[in-house]
Design a protein around this motif. Sequence first.
Motif, PDB file in Angstrom:
ATOM      1  N   GLY A  21     -10.466  -7.731  -1.093  1.00  0.00           N
ATOM      2  CA  GLY A  21     -10.084  -8.781  -0.158  1.00  0.00           C
ATOM      3  C   GLY A  21      -9.273  -8.312   1.032  1.00  0.00           C
ATOM      4  O   GLY A  21      -9.538  -8.702   2.178  1.00  0.00           O
ATOM      5  N   TRP A  22      -8.243  -7.496   0.815  1.00  0.00           N
ATOM      6  CA  TRP A  22      -7.388  -7.071   1.920  1.00  0.00           C
ATOM      7  C   TRP A  22      -8.145  -6.192   2.912  1.00  0.00           C
ATOM      8  O   TRP A  22      -7.950  -6.301   4.116  1.00  0.00           O
ATOM      9  CB  TRP A  22      -6.160  -6.337   1.386  1.00  0.00           C
ATOM     10  CG  TRP A  22      -5.263  -7.213   0.571  1.00  0.00           C
ATOM     11  CD1 TRP A  22      -4.865  -8.492   0.871  1.00  0.00           C
ATOM     12  CD2 TRP A  22      -4.665  -6.899  -0.687  1.00  0.00           C
ATOM     13  NE1 TRP A  22      -4.050  -8.985  -0.112  1.00  0.00           N
ATOM     14  CE2 TRP A  22      -3.901  -8.030  -1.089  1.00  0.00           C
ATOM     15  CE3 TRP A  22      -4.676  -5.778  -1.513  1.00  0.00           C
ATOM     16  CZ2 TRP A  22      -3.179  -8.055  -2.268  1.00  0.00           C
ATOM     17  CZ3 TRP A  22      -3.951  -5.809  -2.692  1.00  0.00           C
ATOM     18  CH2 TRP A  22      -3.212  -6.944  -3.066  1.00  0.00           C
ATOM     19  N   ILE A  23      -9.021  -5.346   2.402  1.00  0.00           N
ATOM     20  CA  ILE A  23      -9.809  -4.505   3.307  1.00  0.00           C
ATOM     21  C   ILE A  23     -10.805  -5.361   4.085  1.00  0.00           C
ATOM     22  O   ILE A  23     -11.008  -5.161   5.285  1.00  0.00           O
ATOM     23  CB  ILE A  23     -10.533  -3.391   2.531  1.00  0.00           C
ATOM     24  CG1 ILE A  23      -9.527  -2.519   1.776  1.00  0.00           C
ATOM     25  CG2 ILE A  23     -11.363  -2.530   3.472  1.00  0.00           C
ATOM     26  CD1 ILE A  23     -10.170  -1.441   0.933  1.00  0.00           C
ATOM     27  N   VAL A  24     -11.416  -6.347   3.399  1.00  0.00           N
ATOM     28  CA  VAL A  24     -12.341  -7.247   4.089  1.00  0.00           C
ATOM     29  C   VAL A  24     -11.607  -8.003   5.194  1.00  0.00           C
ATOM     30  O   VAL A  24     -12.129  -8.172   6.308  1.00  0.00           O
ATOM     31  CB  VAL A  24     -12.988  -8.235   3.093  1.00  0.00           C
ATOM     32  CG1 VAL A  24     -13.765  -9.317   3.828  1.00  0.00           C
ATOM     33  CG2 VAL A  24     -13.901  -7.486   2.126  1.00  0.00           C
ATOM     34  N   PHE A  25     -10.395  -8.457   4.903  1.00  0.00           N
ATOM     35  CA  PHE A  25      -9.594  -9.144   5.926  1.00  0.00           C
ATOM     36  C   PHE A  25      -9.382  -8.248   7.140  1.00  0.00           C
ATOM     37  O   PHE A  25      -9.573  -8.682   8.289  1.00  0.00           O
ATOM     38  CB  PHE A  25      -8.244  -9.562   5.342  1.00  0.00           C
ATOM     39  CG  PHE A  25      -7.301 -10.152   6.357  1.00  0.00           C
ATOM     40  CD1 PHE A  25      -7.374 -11.494   6.683  1.00  0.00           C
ATOM     41  CD2 PHE A  25      -6.359  -9.354   6.986  1.00  0.00           C
ATOM     42  CE1 PHE A  25      -6.518 -12.045   7.637  1.00  0.00           C
ATOM     43  CE2 PHE A  25      -5.491  -9.892   7.939  1.00  0.00           C
ATOM     44  CZ  PHE A  25      -5.572 -11.230   8.259  1.00  0.00           C
TER      45      PHE A  25
END
Length: 474
Positions: A21-25
């Motif tokens: 999730g954080w990388i996708v963000f």
Amino acid sequence: MTPILRARLNWLHRWTALVAGWIVFAIFFTGTLSLFDIELTRWMQPESTEILPEQPLSDQALEHAMQILRDDERQGKPSAFLSLPSARDPLLHIFRYDGHALIGPVLDPHDGHFIATRQTEGGAFFFNFHYTLRLPSPWGEYLVALTTLFLSLLILSGVLLHLARLIPDYFTLRLQAATPRRLLDLHVLTGTAMLPFHIMITWTGLFLLGNIAFPLVALEATPAPPAVVEHHHLPTFPLAPLVHKTERLTGNTVTYILFSPKHISIYSLHPDSLSIHETPTTFDSVTGQAVAPPPPDRMERAEALFTGLHMAHTMGPVLRWLWFLGGLAATVMVASGLVFHTARQRASARQPTSPRLERLNAGIMSGLVFASLAYLWANRLLPYEWEDRSMLEITTVFVLWGSTVLLAFGLPRPVLWTVPLTLTALAGLGLPLLDLLTGPSHLWRHSLFLSVDAVCALTGLAALSGALWMRPRT
């Protein structure tokens, strides 16, 4: 859908988001900004604003740029290419690839004289971060490709979970509900409202990283940046006649010119197009005679279309702004989903949330937005004459991003979101004032600078609204 299948899809959706999730963000956020990378670079080099888009490129300026390249070649400098004026960027550039971005001197398209601009990577920083995460090649590309695969699973599982309510979810946002319910509504609304965009941008991204994500299929990836070519052998004859001939043959304005030991490749992209047709008009570098290139095959035409859809490089301003809104929706969708997970667990007595996860959410996501605005502040505040100022600008991003994450671990939970979002609001709302105080007096006569400052101010207002929205309710 059976309860067992729904439970499995929920598990897949939740754990895929927690892993990636954080990388996708970060990928969505910087990719959204990179849609206007050229405009951001111009904003970060205000010294060049006297050059207007309607000023044509002269043969004198082109020959002066070629003489600079010939002098550089004699000195053994790395290969370079020419980027010619366009509607988005009215300047003449000599570009070299430094491993992260295309950099080089800026020339006046009227006579070819140097324009003394401040040293900066500009919007190219966001473009590079979007597909490399600023990690060494090829590890950054590997990680982005793997994360994009996770993203495709997230979208698929999310669609299946909400398939029965896709239409009602377009109109559902309960602002007065409890925090988990509000976050879920926002997550589903931003996911369903721009669902075709999310699917398109994910799968075109996978295609462009095809040889990394699917090595057994061996799809051809996006070509290396134009500066990564063999050592050039520059022609001794004038280049302007070849440029004029290319424009007559294609009917389009030339955008950039590459040099190789045997050929001169002159590219003219079709404006306001969904597809990036990059078949060059090729000339012999010794005789100047035209060389017939092979016609593009189906794979090359497909790659041109997917590249154009993903990067929006040749789209008109209306479509690029639409892509920008789609990127914002994707960014909010990911952020609200991650925050919803921790808010729901905190509200559940049976599933207490990990405080570290909640603090990482606040630090990583709000910290990246804050640090990106600080990047623009650093561009205006760092002394013009400092060496390596472009690296200092980038260092500012990572130092403040990391500091925000550390701050999140030291804040009381009631103000965990309020403090970093308030800092973001101050940075966004203060940037137009900073631009007015530090930039040349004529800056605000340009719609480009008004647009960038307005978007920063709106970001500040959004952060302020988020700080109020995320505060604990009694």
